[in-house]
Design an enzyme around this catalytic site. Sequence first.
Site, PDB file in Angstrom:
ATOM      1  N   ASN A 145      -8.996  85.305  14.121  1.00 53.87           N
ATOM      2  CA  ASN A 145      -8.225  84.101  13.800  1.00 53.87           C
ATOM      3  C   ASN A 145      -6.993  84.036  14.696  1.00 53.87           C
ATOM      4  OD1 ASN A 145      -6.017  85.576  12.583  1.00 53.87           O
ATOM      5  ND2 ASN A 145      -7.381  85.964  10.873  1.00 53.87           N
ATOM      6  N   ARG A 146      -6.176  83.015  14.483  1.00 55.52           N
ATOM      7  CA  ARG A 146      -5.033  82.778  15.370  1.00 55.52           C
ATOM      8  C   ARG A 146      -3.729  83.373  14.839  1.00 55.52           C
ATOM      9  NH1 ARG A 146      -6.615  78.035  13.827  1.00 55.52           N
ATOM     10  NH2 ARG A 146      -4.513  77.294  13.471  1.00 55.52           N
TER      11      ARG A 146
END
Length: 199
Positions: free
Chosen positions: A2-3
């Site tokens: 994920n970011r």
Amino acid sequence: GNRSSGRMGRALAREAARRSAEVTLIAANVDLEVPGGARVLRVRTAAELAEACWNELAASDVLLMSAAVADFRPAGPVNRKLKKNEGVPKLELEPTEDVLSRVAELRREDQVIVGFAAEHGDEAVELGRGKLERKRLDAIVVNDISRAGVGFESEENEVTILTADGRERQVARSRKEQVAGAVLDEVERLRAAKGGTDG
């Protein structure tokens, strides 16, 4: 997977150190300035994160678990480059350990365990409430990642803090440092309720 930038964890560590806590920051895949006075443990995988948490748990009064841990990992990682001429590889996944649930099972009665839940959409708070109960946490910090400009990769966040004793606190959009302050205010209240000290 994920970011997540690690900014929320860094803000929590910085604010806890500012409040005179002894801080251990378990950091994964982030390249951010380390808060002054914090001890840093670097990890790369969910398994390494789990091991670091087990090793640190007994000596800790509070665990703030803002790490965005992937729910799955490759079942059979390879230690070589995959070549195009070998065809498209079949990717099988297996679940990673639920570190937060396991910590909640192992903790002492006087420890405070706070989780974070990145949810999506109108049911974000209710989904977070379910995690709070299911994982047997003292508090959970819910952020709706469908909202633009907050959460992952941002300097700002907008959260709802839910606690096991029934409180719900909205924290309006603000810098992650201010969100960290609100979270630690709740931690201090929960610690006092368990007979812990404010420091």
